[in-house]
Design an enzyme around this catalytic site. Structure first.
Site, mmCIF file in Angstrom:
data_model
loop_
_atom_site.group_PDB
_atom_site.id
_atom_site.type_symbol
_atom_site.label_atom_id
_atom_site.label_comp_id
_atom_site.label_asym_id
_atom_site.label_seq_id
_atom_site.Cartn_x
_atom_site.Cartn_y
_atom_site.Cartn_z
ATOM 1 N N HIS A 65 7.139 33.603 1.024
ATOM 2 C CA HIS A 65 8.346 33.354 1.805
ATOM 3 C C HIS A 65 9.103 34.673 1.998
ATOM 4 O O HIS A 65 9.114 35.538 1.115
ATOM 5 C CB HIS A 65 9.234 32.320 1.124
ATOM 6 C CG HIS A 65 8.833 30.911 1.454
ATOM 7 N ND1 HIS A 65 9.127 29.842 0.638
ATOM 8 C CD2 HIS A 65 8.156 30.383 2.512
ATOM 9 C CE1 HIS A 65 8.651 28.727 1.192
ATOM 10 N NE2 HIS A 65 8.055 29.045 2.322
ATOM 11 N N ASP A 67 12.152 35.703 1.932
ATOM 12 C CA ASP A 67 13.181 36.196 1.017
ATOM 13 C C ASP A 67 12.583 36.789 -0.259
ATOM 14 O O ASP A 67 13.328 37.286 -1.112
ATOM 15 C CB ASP A 67 14.199 35.092 0.686
ATOM 16 C CG ASP A 67 13.580 33.852 0.065
ATOM 17 O OD1 ASP A 67 12.433 33.520 0.415
ATOM 18 O OD2 ASP A 67 14.245 33.198 -0.762
ATOM 19 N N HIS A 140 5.733 24.199 -4.900
ATOM 20 C CA HIS A 140 6.651 24.640 -3.853
ATOM 21 C C HIS A 140 6.044 24.324 -2.495
ATOM 22 O O HIS A 140 4.914 23.824 -2.402
ATOM 23 C CB HIS A 140 6.913 26.149 -4.013
ATOM 24 C CG HIS A 140 8.075 26.654 -3.215
ATOM 25 N ND1 HIS A 140 9.308 26.038 -3.190
ATOM 26 C CD2 HIS A 140 8.195 27.741 -2.397
ATOM 27 C CE1 HIS A 140 10.122 26.705 -2.409
ATOM 28 N NE2 HIS A 140 9.473 27.743 -1.909
ATOM 29 N N HIS A 269 18.187 32.880 -8.299
ATOM 30 C CA HIS A 269 17.825 32.246 -7.031
ATOM 31 C C HIS A 269 18.844 31.164 -6.663
ATOM 32 O O HIS A 269 18.527 29.991 -6.526
ATOM 33 C CB HIS A 269 16.411 31.646 -7.111
ATOM 34 C CG HIS A 269 15.796 31.378 -5.764
ATOM 35 N ND1 HIS A 269 15.893 30.167 -5.141
ATOM 36 C CD2 HIS A 269 15.072 32.170 -4.937
ATOM 37 C CE1 HIS A 269 15.236 30.203 -3.988
ATOM 38 N NE2 HIS A 269 14.737 31.418 -3.845
#
Length: 309
Positions: A65, A67, A140, A269
């Site tokens: 991902h 980020d 995830h 996070h």
């Protein structure tokens, strides 16, 4: 070993926090540091720290991902301009090499040092005489991995009084004994390491997780860890949102630490809805009701990895 968080926000950067990245500083152990994830502007955060890209040895990526990886191309390019000449190895899920190759090729970036990208799907991803790094798949939206970094046990301290009784002075003989080698005293006697060494020093274990829902592999990776770094995107009143977005709450992170027998927990996070440390305090408070030895990750703050007996 020390952990330094370079970004603690989920999804996008905010005025208060950068996106995910953390450095495992091991300057006493191996004169280097390892990076875990590299969100956008990670190299800016490194400039604000005492870290030097020339000392960066390894990068471990939890998942692909943005980020967690958008800072990689710039950081890899900058390392070449900041004295980085030694080999750099990256570890991460399949697809990482393509991302790096395309980014560097299309931007015509010149990497003057040796760059190796090791793609994995879990298991033991790295091992040397000092450390073992193991990885397991988490839960995830994309394949996301956690890492368990195990420092190998070290020989105990030399008993200097006993050494002097044997007529031994500081020098190469000390190193041989610490390495487990016996020494010929020259009078027919052999000095064994166990005669002058104290008890071995237990190695430390650090578990650093990628984005995840609660799952069994979290517990496996965090079993008896001296320090667990766990995402806590939401407070527990948003447990349903956390599940829908494949994340965890602060309470779920604390429950994992408790069940795994971890010694300390750092939450990171965080959703942008929690704007600053004051707004994050309720996450910490509710986590501590389950697991008291919990801390909030703060950017550019050093967290020593304590050895627990």
């Amino acid at each position: 070993m020390e952990l330094e968080f370079l970004g603690t926000n989920a999804g996008v950067p905010s005025l208060q926090r950068n996106v995910t990245s953390m450095a495992l500083r091991m300057f006493e152990e191996r004169r280097t540091f390892w990076l875990f994830d590299c969100g956008e502007a990670t190299q800016h955060q490194i400039l604000r720290s005492s870290l030097k890209l020339s000392k960066l040895e390894k990068i471990f990526v939890t998942h692909l991902h943005g980020d967690h990886i958008f800072g990689l191309p710039g950081l890899l390019s900058s390392r070449a301009y900041q004295g980085g000449t030694t080999k750099l190895t990256m570890y991460g899920p399949p697809g990482l090499k393509q991302f790096i190759d395309v980014s560097l090729t299309l931007s015509q970036s010149r990497i003057e040092y040796e760059l190796e990208v090791v793609e994995h799907t879990g298991g033991t991803v790295y091992e040397d005489q000092e450390f073992t790094v193991e990885s397991l798949l988490l839960d995830h939206r994309v394949d996301s991995y956690g890492y368990r970094i195990t420092e190998k046990d070290k020989a105990g301290s030399l008993d200097l009084k006993r050494m002097s009784e044997y007529g031994l002075k500081p020098g190469p003989v000390y190193g041989k004994l610490k390495r487990g080698e016996s020494i010929d005293l020259g009078d027919g006697r052999m000095l064994k390491p166990e005669d002058v060494l104290g008890s071995p020093k237990k190695g430390r274990v650090v578990t650093i997780l990628g984005d995840t829902r609660p799952c069994d592999n979290v517990l496996t990776l965090a079993r008896d860890a001296d320090l667990l770094v766990h995402e806590a995107t939401f407070m527990d009143d948003l447990k349903e949102s956390a599940y829908n977005y494949h994340h965890c709450t602060s309470v779920q992170a604390a429950e994992a630490a408790l069940r795994a027998g971890a010694k300390a927990l750092i939450l990171t996070h965080f959703s942008s809805r929690y704007k600053d440390m004051e707004h994050l305090q309720p996450l910490l408070d509710e986590a501590r009701t389950v697991f008291p030895n919990t801390l909030l990750a703060e950017e550019l703050v050093l967290f020593p990895v304590q050895r627990h007996t």
